[in-house]
Design a protein around this motif. Sequence first.
Motif, mmCIF file in Angstrom:
data_model
loop_
_atom_site.group_PDB
_atom_site.id
_atom_site.type_symbol
_atom_site.label_atom_id
_atom_site.label_comp_id
_atom_site.label_asym_id
_atom_site.label_seq_id
_atom_site.Cartn_x
_atom_site.Cartn_y
_atom_site.Cartn_z
ATOM 1 N N THR A 128 3.876 11.828 4.444
ATOM 2 C CA THR A 128 4.328 10.459 4.183
ATOM 3 C C THR A 128 5.846 10.383 4.158
ATOM 4 O O THR A 128 6.451 9.457 4.735
ATOM 5 N N LEU A 150 8.200 8.108 6.702
ATOM 6 C CA LEU A 150 9.148 7.122 6.186
ATOM 7 C C LEU A 150 10.546 7.366 6.728
ATOM 8 O O LEU A 150 11.239 6.426 7.157
ATOM 9 N N PRO A 208 9.581 4.895 -1.934
ATOM 10 C CA PRO A 208 8.900 6.190 -2.140
ATOM 11 C C PRO A 208 9.858 7.378 -2.068
ATOM 12 O O PRO A 208 9.560 8.440 -2.620
ATOM 13 N N ALA A 267 2.571 4.240 6.088
ATOM 14 C CA ALA A 267 3.889 4.742 6.505
ATOM 15 C C ALA A 267 3.914 4.980 8.011
ATOM 16 O O ALA A 267 4.892 4.645 8.695
ATOM 17 N N GLN A 298 0.806 -1.211 0.000
ATOM 18 C CA GLN A 298 0.000 0.000 0.000
ATOM 19 C C GLN A 298 0.849 1.276 0.000
ATOM 20 O O GLN A 298 0.340 2.369 -0.260
ATOM 21 N N LEU A 299 2.146 1.137 0.260
ATOM 22 C CA LEU A 299 3.040 2.290 0.153
ATOM 23 C C LEU A 299 3.164 2.767 -1.294
ATOM 24 O O LEU A 299 3.660 3.863 -1.548
ATOM 25 N N ARG A 300 2.705 1.934 -2.243
ATOM 26 C CA ARG A 300 2.732 2.315 -3.649
ATOM 27 C C ARG A 300 1.325 2.558 -4.191
ATOM 28 O O ARG A 300 1.119 2.646 -5.398
ATOM 29 N N ARG A 346 -1.188 5.570 1.594
ATOM 30 C CA ARG A 346 0.271 5.623 1.730
ATOM 31 C C ARG A 346 0.667 6.250 3.063
ATOM 32 O O ARG A 346 1.555 5.768 3.749
ATOM 33 N N ARG A 347 -0.016 7.329 3.404
ATOM 34 C CA ARG A 347 0.310 8.036 4.643
ATOM 35 C C ARG A 347 0.041 7.174 5.872
ATOM 36 O O ARG A 347 0.862 7.095 6.798
ATOM 37 N N GLU A 358 7.815 10.246 -3.775
ATOM 38 C CA GLU A 358 6.627 10.543 -2.975
ATOM 39 C C GLU A 358 6.489 12.050 -2.789
ATOM 40 O O GLU A 358 7.415 12.720 -2.332
ATOM 41 N N HIS A 397 11.105 -1.232 1.058
ATOM 42 C CA HIS A 397 9.753 -0.661 1.053
ATOM 43 C C HIS A 397 9.775 0.790 1.529
ATOM 44 O O HIS A 397 9.020 1.622 1.008
ATOM 45 N N LEU A 398 10.631 1.096 2.500
ATOM 46 C CA LEU A 398 10.707 2.460 3.010
ATOM 47 C C LEU A 398 11.437 3.382 2.042
ATOM 48 O O LEU A 398 11.098 4.569 1.913
#
Length: 310
Positions: free
Chosen positions: A205, A209, A171, A142, A129-131, A138-139, A200, A167-168
């Motif tokens: 967000t 991160l 973005p 994170a 969901q970070l993408r 996304r927020r 990002e 993953h971190l």
Amino acid sequence: NASNVVEEDELGGGGDEKTNEEDDISSSLLPSKPTLDLLTARFLSTVYCHVAADAGSSTVTPTITPTTPTTTAEELASNHDDPYQNFAAVLMNATQVEQGRQFVMKLHHPPKSSPNTKPISILQTILPQLRSPNPLRRRGIAGTIKNCCFDRDASWYLLHELKIVTHLLYPLAGPEELDVDDKSGLDPDLWLEGPDKVREDDRVTRLLLVEALLLLCASGRRGREELRLQRVYVILKFADMVEECEEVNDRIEECVQFLRRDEEGTQEGSSDVFVDDAYTGNKKLLALPAPSAADEIRSSTDEEEYDDVD
């Protein structure tokens, strides 16, 4: 109901009766007090979960909704027809306490009919969901990850089992061209998109991160060594160059101080030598491929001793 509108537009009036019947059936199955498990399942449903076809692939990039430094959560919500988008914020709030972090990091073992399937946690299932093209999703995710990083006992799981660093960093990575040395040890997913990579653009967000990375930096010496091996500094360096938010810049600087400083009891410049030896110190002509020094360092560190050295 937004889904009704879509179906009416696509199917015409003939679909109204069927849609209403389905809604009645669905509403009758919903409990008066839905559980976190049920809401999580709905949150991850493909009906609402619009992410890249393959979240692990760098060849598909979702369309990111642009934001500004003054964009509010209400404005973000109004741009998306997603009834479960705010559940990401619920998870973020829930993981502020230990019980919430245990809920998302608890391993769920597969049924006996699938013996070869590894146990999986809710945190692992929500990472893609970070993408998401939805900035609220996304927020919230994170923030959920950041809260999980407060648990120092979970640092080994986050770094080695979930591979949370990529993953971190994804973005935070941008379209900058990296040289060969910068790419050494860096996950290809972070640079293969080249000039098409979109960083990002939601300030909150980005802040969450970077703060998650900062918590991993503070988790202990072993955690910092792993972050150095995964070349976190490279992505943060380029992100800092274009960052317009002073608060994010400050957090990036704190991360860099952790990553570039020498560990207590080591020689001056040892942190840089550690990475150089891992990726460039063993470049010799060999008849057969050999494991890198970074792999040897990782294999020599097990979970039990992971947090023994601060």
